[in-house]
Design a protein around this motif. Sequence first.
Motif, PDB file in Angstrom:
ATOM      1  N   ASP A  33      -2.635  16.315   3.494  1.00 47.24           N
ATOM      2  CA  ASP A  33      -3.645  16.054   2.465  1.00 47.24           C
ATOM      3  C   ASP A  33      -3.678  17.172   1.426  1.00 47.24           C
ATOM      4  O   ASP A  33      -3.738  16.916   0.225  1.00 47.24           O
ATOM      5  N   ASN A  61      -6.918 -10.137   3.836  1.00 53.09           N
ATOM      6  CA  ASN A  61      -5.802  -9.673   4.656  1.00 53.09           C
ATOM      7  C   ASN A  61      -6.178  -8.572   5.628  1.00 53.09           C
ATOM      8  O   ASN A  61      -5.424  -8.264   6.540  1.00 53.09           O
ATOM      9  N   GLU A  62      -7.308  -7.937   5.396  1.00 48.75           N
ATOM     10  CA  GLU A  62      -7.719  -6.832   6.249  1.00 48.75           C
ATOM     11  C   GLU A  62      -8.523  -7.363   7.431  1.00 48.75           C
ATOM     12  O   GLU A  62      -9.368  -8.247   7.266  1.00 48.75           O
ATOM     13  N   ARG A  66      -3.820   7.583  -0.549  1.00 50.79           N
ATOM     14  CA  ARG A  66      -2.703   8.429  -0.972  1.00 50.79           C
ATOM     15  C   ARG A  66      -1.736   7.618  -1.819  1.00 50.79           C
ATOM     16  O   ARG A  66      -1.405   6.483  -1.481  1.00 50.79           O
ATOM     17  N   SER A  86       3.254  -4.914   6.820  1.00 48.12           N
ATOM     18  CA  SER A  86       1.788  -4.884   6.840  1.00 48.12           C
ATOM     19  C   SER A  86       1.323  -4.088   5.631  1.00 48.12           C
ATOM     20  O   SER A  86       1.904  -3.051   5.305  1.00 48.12           O
ATOM     21  N   GLU A 135      -2.063  -3.312   5.258  1.00 43.31           N
ATOM     22  CA  GLU A 135      -3.443  -2.897   5.530  1.00 43.31           C
ATOM     23  C   GLU A 135      -3.660  -1.466   5.035  1.00 43.31           C
ATOM     24  O   GLU A 135      -2.857  -0.587   5.323  1.00 43.31           O
ATOM     25  N   GLY A 136      -4.700  -1.269   4.291  1.00 43.53           N
ATOM     26  CA  GLY A 136      -4.994   0.042   3.731  1.00 43.53           C
ATOM     27  C   GLY A 136      -4.373   0.268   2.368  1.00 43.53           C
ATOM     28  O   GLY A 136      -4.580   1.307   1.755  1.00 43.53           O
ATOM     29  N   LYS A 167      -4.411 -10.850  16.180  1.00 41.14           N
ATOM     30  CA  LYS A 167      -3.420  -9.887  16.651  1.00 41.14           C
ATOM     31  C   LYS A 167      -3.973  -9.270  17.937  1.00 41.14           C
ATOM     32  O   LYS A 167      -5.116  -8.810  17.949  1.00 41.14           O
ATOM     33  N   ARG A 191     -14.914   5.318   2.608  1.00 44.23           N
ATOM     34  CA  ARG A 191     -15.101   5.086   1.175  1.00 44.23           C
ATOM     35  C   ARG A 191     -16.500   4.515   0.895  1.00 44.23           C
ATOM     36  O   ARG A 191     -17.213   4.990   0.011  1.00 44.23           O
ATOM     37  N   THR A 229       8.421  -3.705   9.952  1.00 46.78           N
ATOM     38  CA  THR A 229       8.958  -3.837  11.306  1.00 46.78           C
ATOM     39  C   THR A 229      10.245  -4.662  11.259  1.00 46.78           C
ATOM     40  O   THR A 229      10.368  -5.606  10.486  1.00 46.78           O
ATOM     41  N   ASP A 232      -3.360  -8.583  -4.521  1.00 46.98           N
ATOM     42  CA  ASP A 232      -2.911  -8.482  -3.137  1.00 46.98           C
ATOM     43  C   ASP A 232      -1.594  -7.700  -3.058  1.00 46.98           C
ATOM     44  O   ASP A 232      -0.565  -8.159  -3.577  1.00 46.98           O
ATOM     45  N   ASN A 289      -4.266   4.029   1.950  1.00 51.32           N
ATOM     46  CA  ASN A 289      -5.375   4.817   2.502  1.00 51.32           C
ATOM     47  C   ASN A 289      -5.710   6.008   1.605  1.00 51.32           C
ATOM     48  O   ASN A 289      -5.941   7.125   2.080  1.00 51.32           O
ATOM     49  N   PHE A 341       5.463   0.807   7.273  1.00 55.16           N
ATOM     50  CA  PHE A 341       4.719  -0.446   7.462  1.00 55.16           C
ATOM     51  C   PHE A 341       5.641  -1.644   7.691  1.00 55.16           C
ATOM     52  O   PHE A 341       5.183  -2.769   7.790  1.00 55.16           O
ATOM     53  N   ARG A 370     -10.908  14.593   3.030  1.00 56.80           N
ATOM     54  CA  ARG A 370     -10.123  14.158   1.869  1.00 56.80           C
ATOM     55  C   ARG A 370     -11.003  13.459   0.844  1.00 56.80           C
ATOM     56  O   ARG A 370     -10.906  13.708  -0.351  1.00 56.80           O
ATOM     57  N   THR A 414     -10.625   4.351   6.641  1.00 65.80           N
ATOM     58  CA  THR A 414     -10.662   4.616   5.195  1.00 65.80           C
ATOM     59  C   THR A 414     -11.723   3.761   4.519  1.00 65.80           C
ATOM     60  O   THR A 414     -12.475   4.228   3.657  1.00 65.80           O
ATOM     61  N   GLU A 427      -2.148   0.789  14.667  1.00 68.59           N
ATOM     62  CA  GLU A 427      -2.425   2.071  13.991  1.00 68.59           C
ATOM     63  C   GLU A 427      -2.763   1.886  12.513  1.00 68.59           C
ATOM     64  O   GLU A 427      -3.794   2.402  12.059  1.00 68.59           O
ATOM     65  N   PRO A 428      -1.949   1.163  11.738  1.00 68.61           N
ATOM     66  CA  PRO A 428      -2.333   1.004  10.325  1.00 68.61           C
ATOM     67  C   PRO A 428      -3.638   0.256  10.134  1.00 68.61           C
ATOM     68  O   PRO A 428      -4.375   0.515   9.172  1.00 68.61           O
ATOM     69  N   THR A 429      -3.943  -0.653  11.052  1.00 66.70           N
ATOM     70  CA  THR A 429      -5.216  -1.363  10.948  1.00 66.70           C
ATOM     71  C   THR A 429      -6.376  -0.389  11.112  1.00 66.70           C
ATOM     72  O   THR A 429      -7.326  -0.389  10.315  1.00 66.70           O
ATOM     73  N   THR A 447       9.270  -0.238  14.431  1.00 71.12           N
ATOM     74  CA  THR A 447       8.985   0.286  13.106  1.00 71.12           C
ATOM     75  C   THR A 447      10.259   0.787  12.431  1.00 71.12           C
ATOM     76  O   THR A 447      11.097   1.426  13.068  1.00 71.12           O
ATOM     77  N   GLU A 486       1.924  -0.045  17.573  1.00 71.10           N
ATOM     78  CA  GLU A 486       2.366   0.464  16.273  1.00 71.10           C
ATOM     79  C   GLU A 486       1.791  -0.381  15.142  1.00 71.10           C
ATOM     80  O   GLU A 486       1.664   0.098  14.015  1.00 71.10           O
ATOM     81  N   ASN A 487       1.431  -1.615  15.458  1.00 75.40           N
ATOM     82  CA  ASN A 487       0.816  -2.477  14.444  1.00 75.40           C
ATOM     83  C   ASN A 487      -0.692  -2.242  14.328  1.00 75.40           C
ATOM     84  O   ASN A 487      -1.299  -2.568  13.309  1.00 75.40           O
ATOM     85  N   ARG A 532      -6.360   2.881  10.776  1.00 73.47           N
ATOM     86  CA  ARG A 532      -6.395   3.821   9.645  1.00 73.47           C
ATOM     87  C   ARG A 532      -7.099   3.180   8.438  1.00 73.47           C
ATOM     88  O   ARG A 532      -7.910   3.810   7.765  1.00 73.47           O
ATOM     89  N   SER A 533      -6.757   1.950   8.196  1.00 83.51           N
ATOM     90  CA  SER A 533      -7.355   1.253   7.066  1.00 83.51           C
ATOM     91  C   SER A 533      -8.856   1.060   7.260  1.00 83.51           C
ATOM     92  O   SER A 533      -9.648   1.203   6.320  1.00 83.51           O
TER      93      SER A 533
END
Lengths: 381, 545
Positions: free
Chosen positions: B326, B139-140, A307, A258, A260-261, B106, B263, A320, A269, A305, A318, B385, B259, B251-253, A73, B248-249, B255-256
């Motif tokens: 937050d 993409n998600e 924010r 990435s 995502e979110g 992935k 929502r 790498t 996009d 997400n 995000f 939040r 969310t 984690e954002p998935t 990262t 590490e890849n 989190r998304s």
Amino acid sequence: MTTLSSYGPPGGLTDLSDFGRKAWDVFVSDNIDAAIKGPDPAEVLNDGPRSQFYNLTKTDTAPDAQTATVSWTAFPRLLKVNSTSDLQRWKKAEASRKVQDEYCEWSVTRTNGKITRATFTCEGPEYWDVLAKTSPETVLRLYRRHISPDVQEGDLFVNGAYDRFNKWNSTTTNGAMHLIQKNNTLAAEIELAAAATLRRVIDGTELTAEQELIKCSRYGQAERNSDPHIGGSVNALARQKADISLADPVGLYFDGLSTEGWETPDGSDPQSYWSYERGDAEHRVRAVYEVPANKGFTVGDITINGRALQFGAQIADFITIKLVAVACRFGQSTTAPQTACRQDSPAELARPEEAFVASAFSAYGYLGTAPGQALRPTRNA
Amino acid sequence: MPEEFSERRRATAWLRRTAGPSFDDRAEGPAEEHLDDDLGPGHPALGPGRLYRRVSGADRHAREVTPQELDTLGDPMATLFFRRNAFPMSVQELLDGLPAAPGQPKVYLVSEAGTIPPDAAPHLRRDIRFAITYAVQGNEADLLISTGANSDPRTTFLQVASWDERNEVFNYYMRVTPSWVWTGSSWDALAAPSRGKGCFDSHINGSVVMKELKQPWLNWQSQSAAIQLAEDDPLREDPLYRRVIGAENLEPTVRSQITRWTRGRLRAVTDGGTVQHPDHLLRQLFTTTTVNLTSTATQSAAVRPDDDPLHLPMGFWLNNDALLDDLELEVDAAVPAAPAALYTEGLDRFGFRLEEKASGFSRPGDTFFAFVVPEAALEDNAVIRALWQQGLITPKFAAAALMVDFPNPVFSADRARLMRYVPTEATAAAGLGDRIAERIVAAAGQLPADSPEGRFAAHWSRPEDTWRADFAQRLTAYLEHVQQRITTADGFDDYVRLAESRRRQFKAMKLHEFELTLPVTDIPETAPTLRMREDATVTALTAQP
């Protein structure tokens, strides 16, 4: 496979003249040879020679060769560990290029406080030194294209010498042409990879984990993302008794972004606003995140997400970065592991920004410093 | 894999036996027991080529899904497989049935024993699992697969969370040979009959889960640590293993995904301006519905007494994600750091060890990354939040609540007490927070000032233009107290005991699946549950009326 004829420029870049390309080949090859040799045993113990590391232009790469991509990262882990919150670490990272130490640096353009463009680079400074020496006019042209049309020759060159830390490449707001953080050098990358080929068996137990390896071999700082991960990955290949090198072209590259979110105001996009400006398809070295003016919104209107995107550092979370190692002759190395950790004197630690081996030019009539007199590049704290 | 764990995770923390080949109080083996757990007692024999449903707690036992029910499922598993009469029996068959997409799948790797060198514990079962994501549409990621890695793909567990864009929920499935079972949607995680049951013992609030969400992603293969395999481990030749990338890849998935569900959930439960179950939302502010696990970024075995101080995770001290990120309270303090010598000495003094009673494995020391503790979960913070972003409560209300007992970011009995003022029936979304605050403030008038109600009322009364600065000042002072105490032997030992106390509270949750997730210590099992105070001292938790 055959022996490589010469090391190519990072990212397959085409800025260099023939002369410059030769100088670059010498620079990489000399650094690799120096890294194979390791430090002077009179000054540093247990850190060489690194006989499982090899020079692609001098040693054959065997048919069993495999490549290994090592990625990490871009956001500095040291800041993460030392910050109480994401908000705090993003602000810290945005305050100075000096803390952007994961082989990725960035600069952000804002309008009325809102981000309109973020530029990221992973180009090593040595390439620009060579380019400045061999094609100074190209350097000026590239700065004007990628940073600002207002760049003047005098901004970049002081008494004829290229200034890495010039005003267009030393802040987080005025542009980022290439890496300048003191540890972000290609020479450091080469040294790290070479040092990590040394297996360490301490008190009868072979070290295998990233942090214990880096603490023992001292090829970088344990609390970065990049150093221990590169070292650990290379050492894993070494433990398979393979010979190892960095794949040509040697360099640091973007592995990807990435999104995502991420959400854009118009549902478009968010990935489509990420573009690469330099480097070939497999070896990207410069990237920009920017929304076209006709979209009616800017980068700062995008959310992650929920924010708002307020810092380029949020994008770095995000991104790498990668390097590619090549390994061959699996199971054939007879190099014995080191049975003690590296011991050296503080004087041996060099400031990596001084690590450009000027001898790269020696064969072509330029600066004639002997390789042995060049300061050794090490990823320092 | 032995038959006893056929199609199930080998959740060592759930096993009641200490060792040995069978359960002492069961006539039947674990495989049968688990099958009954999953499908319900008296379930019919499953036929091939059919989709069944069994929502634990809601359905007595499994039954076949009707065509109408199948039509309502809009996720990739339903649309690409089950509606087409396709029932993949292995992860590879499942992946082969998906449309090709660039960069997909992935693949990630996780194992609680993964960083223990194989030659140091040759008989330890490593229970390595693949977590696989696949972006089928867009993409998600909308397909998230969990399956055993170092076992027969046709008999190991195979579970899927599949995002249904039409209904804005995850659908959960598991393969039970020769068919598949739909085990519920995200909504079933929230409904009383099925809450905490079946797959919702882990997917507690309906979302996908990655307990060790943050760097260094303890137990996951990542840029911070590699899962180690023996030289001759056949997993090395597995095509999926060759695709493994760092956590590490992931984690954002995750989190998304959290969310995304939060929502959709908020949109649905506030439709028409009325909240159907305010308590379902507010419990994620006032209580600990679930946790994430966090740790230092430092490898425990590499710590030496003369090393730099060890930064203990911020989530141990307070809910920094909610309060500092937050709600943007600006504290002026550093991350508390303990002298390395106190940590290394503490490992011996408290008898830290990794232990798997199920196999008899034990070895001295902490988890791979030092000082793992539960922290406030992203799942809860995401709801908090969303609540203020959508105007059900104000940021000040959230802060006033979270500042009650803030030194205890998880398992706070004081904050949980405030749940009694949250309506359980449908109520107007607008002004929900204000109405709850009125109730708490009214109750506070009859209670001591240091009661949870009294403290909330005091927070609530802070002026609009100063509450952030006031709260930030208290947090700063607290962290400074912590830093002073953590450099003393007594203070550090208190925090070790507090961490162990919280780990034991986590161990009581079904979310705790694997014994090797956490260390054990010599601290007596009878030791009281502990809580932190604002002056950074640690005390026993006392029962509340």
